[in-house]
Scaffold this active site. Structure first.
Site, mmCIF file in Angstrom:
data_model
loop_
_atom_site.group_PDB
_atom_site.id
_atom_site.type_symbol
_atom_site.label_atom_id
_atom_site.label_comp_id
_atom_site.label_asym_id
_atom_site.label_seq_id
_atom_site.Cartn_x
_atom_site.Cartn_y
_atom_site.Cartn_z
ATOM 1 N N GLU A 154 0.790 -1.231 0.000
ATOM 2 C CA GLU A 154 0.000 0.000 0.000
ATOM 3 C C GLU A 154 0.826 1.288 0.000
ATOM 4 O O GLU A 154 0.609 2.171 0.836
ATOM 5 C CB GLU A 154 -0.980 -0.032 1.193
ATOM 6 C CG GLU A 154 -1.861 -1.278 1.145
ATOM 7 C CD GLU A 154 -2.747 -1.458 2.384
ATOM 8 O OE1 GLU A 154 -2.667 -0.625 3.289
ATOM 9 O OE2 GLU A 154 -3.507 -2.444 2.429
ATOM 10 N N ASN A 196 2.111 -4.640 -3.355
ATOM 11 C CA ASN A 196 0.694 -4.974 -3.197
ATOM 12 C C ASN A 196 -0.083 -3.678 -2.916
ATOM 13 O O ASN A 196 0.342 -2.864 -2.096
ATOM 14 C CB ASN A 196 0.589 -5.936 -1.996
ATOM 15 C CG ASN A 196 -0.731 -6.648 -1.899
ATOM 16 O OD1 ASN A 196 -1.285 -7.093 -2.898
ATOM 17 N ND2 ASN A 196 -1.243 -6.775 -0.671
ATOM 18 N N HIS A 236 -10.302 -5.524 -2.930
ATOM 19 C CA HIS A 236 -11.398 -5.425 -1.951
ATOM 20 C C HIS A 236 -12.509 -4.664 -2.666
ATOM 21 O O HIS A 236 -12.515 -3.436 -2.710
ATOM 22 C CB HIS A 236 -10.938 -4.688 -0.690
ATOM 23 C CG HIS A 236 -9.960 -5.483 0.115
ATOM 24 N ND1 HIS A 236 -10.311 -6.667 0.730
ATOM 25 C CD2 HIS A 236 -8.653 -5.296 0.383
ATOM 26 C CE1 HIS A 236 -9.247 -7.169 1.355
ATOM 27 N NE2 HIS A 236 -8.229 -6.358 1.161
ATOM 28 N N GLU A 268 -6.328 -10.192 -2.395
ATOM 29 C CA GLU A 268 -7.188 -10.105 -1.203
ATOM 30 C C GLU A 268 -8.660 -9.988 -1.597
ATOM 31 O O GLU A 268 -9.436 -9.226 -0.991
ATOM 32 C CB GLU A 268 -6.770 -8.905 -0.325
ATOM 33 C CG GLU A 268 -5.296 -8.916 0.033
ATOM 34 C CD GLU A 268 -4.881 -7.817 1.000
ATOM 35 O OE1 GLU A 268 -5.757 -7.163 1.592
ATOM 36 O OE2 GLU A 268 -3.664 -7.618 1.154
ATOM 37 N N ASP A 270 -12.446 -9.866 -2.102
ATOM 38 C CA ASP A 270 -13.728 -10.030 -1.412
ATOM 39 C C ASP A 270 -14.678 -8.931 -1.902
ATOM 40 O O ASP A 270 -14.248 -8.015 -2.607
ATOM 41 C CB ASP A 270 -13.601 -10.041 0.130
ATOM 42 C CG ASP A 270 -12.897 -8.834 0.722
ATOM 43 O OD1 ASP A 270 -12.787 -7.801 0.037
ATOM 44 O OD2 ASP A 270 -12.456 -8.913 1.877
HETATM 45 O O1 9MR Z 1 -7.715 -9.003 7.618
HETATM 46 C C1 9MR Z 1 -6.822 -8.244 8.390
HETATM 47 C C2 9MR Z 1 -7.462 -7.912 9.730
HETATM 48 O O2 9MR Z 1 -7.616 -9.085 10.510
HETATM 49 C C3 9MR Z 1 -6.617 -6.889 10.474
HETATM 50 O O3 9MR Z 1 -7.303 -6.483 11.659
HETATM 51 C C4 9MR Z 1 -6.375 -5.701 9.578
HETATM 52 C C5 9MR Z 1 -5.571 -4.645 10.313
HETATM 53 O O4 9MR Z 1 -4.791 -3.845 9.535
HETATM 54 O O5 9MR Z 1 -5.704 -6.136 8.420
HETATM 55 C C6 9MR Z 1 -6.493 -6.980 7.642
HETATM 56 O O6 9MR Z 1 -5.848 -7.310 6.428
HETATM 57 C C7 9MR Z 1 -5.474 -6.239 5.574
HETATM 58 C C8 9MR Z 1 -4.274 -6.688 4.771
HETATM 59 O O7 9MR Z 1 -3.245 -7.120 5.625
HETATM 60 C C9 9MR Z 1 -3.769 -5.598 3.859
HETATM 61 N N1 9MR Z 1 -4.830 -5.077 3.015
HETATM 62 C C10 9MR Z 1 -6.053 -4.705 3.692
HETATM 63 C C11 9MR Z 1 -6.552 -5.851 4.555
HETATM 64 C C12 9MR Z 1 -7.889 -5.481 5.186
HETATM 65 O O8 9MR Z 1 -7.723 -4.416 6.074
#
Ligand code: 9MR
Length: 360
Positions: A154, A196, A236, A268, A270
């Site tokens: 990011e 990513n 997402h 990722e 969804d």
């Molecule tokens: O799914 C992850 C969640 O359990 C965590 O609380 C969250 C905190 O930053 O991160 C989520 O995963 C993220 C991923 O690592 C990077 N892209 C966005 C995802 C959704 O927030």
């Protein structure tokens, strides 16, 4: 697939070699079998706690060919104190993957979130040294065992106007991205290195700006010969109450990435359904339609190598805490429902993969 169906498909010559190999393995991973038929892998994010549930384990083994740790390979988990590494949860997931012949992705080394407080306090050279130690230690431990690493996560600002402002950028300047990739390449020369990013898929002007800035970053890294092998598009996605979600601009963007000789991973996937009105059936249809439109936009691109959903069952989605629905109902964003059953999205994904492999 039942034995009789398999024999019939064989007789009709309908199965490609990768599908047959999937059948010969430890189960019949449906989504992954279909993805392999189309020359891809299907994967899902998992947490180590989810492995305690035998039903979810079975579904995973039946459906996916790749896993990624939802949180266990993030900095705050792996190195909570300076120089103190905790690999237990990450090791558990990788052991599971290796025991069952699944590939695994590494997620993620250099990110502005889920990092310990001590890291944010470091300045200049001290932060760069910490980055080097972290990358060397973590990638060194898993050398040769992971499919790919999200080295930088990011890096682009949400409005697409520049790089994301973060402690990495503030302390190390723009070159932190190239530096991280160089360190990663030195730590594991065989690893597939990935940048990513999210918010790049849709047709909104904001996404278009972000895509342009992202491409500028990629072109710059390529020009300077920085090691980089693939781009991760988080995907997402959102289902909207109004019109359909469209991805008209996505194929050209994927081609621009392919023209830079980079692979493309959907990392990722969804579909956020926070804004959809009940009932569940209507919501599920709309979510499925978003999956269909998205897959139609990405699957024709030959450099697309894998598709990973952020969880496999609605029971395990991050979206319920991050984007709760106003009616208090749980979100239904993933390929299987909270009881690990098929839903409309499952069928649409299967159909899209089948079409992409030319299988009726
Ligand atoms: O799914 C992850 C969640 O359990 C965590 O609380 C969250 C905190 O930053 O991160 C989520 O995963 C993220 C991923 O690592 C990077 N892209 C966005 C995802 C959704 O927030």
């Amino acid at each position: 697939m039942r034995r009789r169906q398999l024999l019939m498909a064989l007789a009709l010559g309908a199965l490609s070699a990768p599908v047959l190999m999937g059948q010969a393995g430890s189960g019949a991973p449906a989504l992954n079998d279909l993805a392999r038929g189309a020359g891809r892998l299907w994967g899902a994010a998992v947490s180590s706690a989810q492995l305690d549930d035998p039903n979810l384990r079975r579904l995973l083994l039946a459906q996916v060919g790749l896993i990624v740790a939802e949180n266990e390979m993030k900095w705050e988990t792996l190195q909570p104190q300076p120089g103190v590494f905790r690999f237990t949860a990450a090791d558990r997931l990788l052991d599971f993957a290796e025991r069952h012949g699944l590939a695994m992705r590494g997620h993620t080394l250099v990110w502005h979130r889920q990092v310990p407080a001590w890291l944010r306090q470091l300045e200049g050279r001290a932060l760069e040294r910490a980055m080097a130690t972290h990358i060397q230690t973590v990638m060194g431990r898993y050398r040769g065992r992971l499919d790919s690493w999200d080295v930088v996560n990011e890096p682009i600002a949400d409005d697409g106007t520049g790089l994301r402002s973060s402690f990495w950028l503030d302390q190390l300047g723009e070159t932190y991205i190239a530096r991280a990739l160089e360190l990663a390449h030195a730590a594991d020369p065989s690893a597939r290195l990935v940048i990513n990013e999210y918010g790049l898929e849709g047709d909104a002007p904001k996404s278009a700006r972000k895509r342009q800035r992202f491409l500028a970053l990629l072109r710059d890294l390529r020009r300077r010969g920085v090691p980089l092998h693939a781009v991760g598009l988080q995907a997402h996605l959102h289902a909207h109450g109004g019109g359909p979600t469209t991805f008209d601009q996505l194929p050209a963007f994927l081609q621009a990435i392919a023209d830079l000789d980079l692979d493309i991973l959907i990392t990722e996937l969804d579909v956020n359904d926070r804004d959809l009105a009940a009932p569940v059936e209507t919501r599920d249809q709309k979510v499925a339609a978003v999956y269909g439109a998205f897959l139609e936009a990405v699957l024709p691109q030959p450099r697309l190598k894998q598709l990973v959903s952020w969880g496999l069952s609605d029971r395990d989605t991050w979206l319920n805490s991050a984007f709760p629905r106003a009616d208090g109902q749980p979100q239904r964003p993933l390929p299987f429902d909270a009881d690990l059953r098929r839903k409309a999205a499952t069928g649409v994904i299967e159909q899209s993969l089948r079409r992409s492999s030319g299988t009726p």
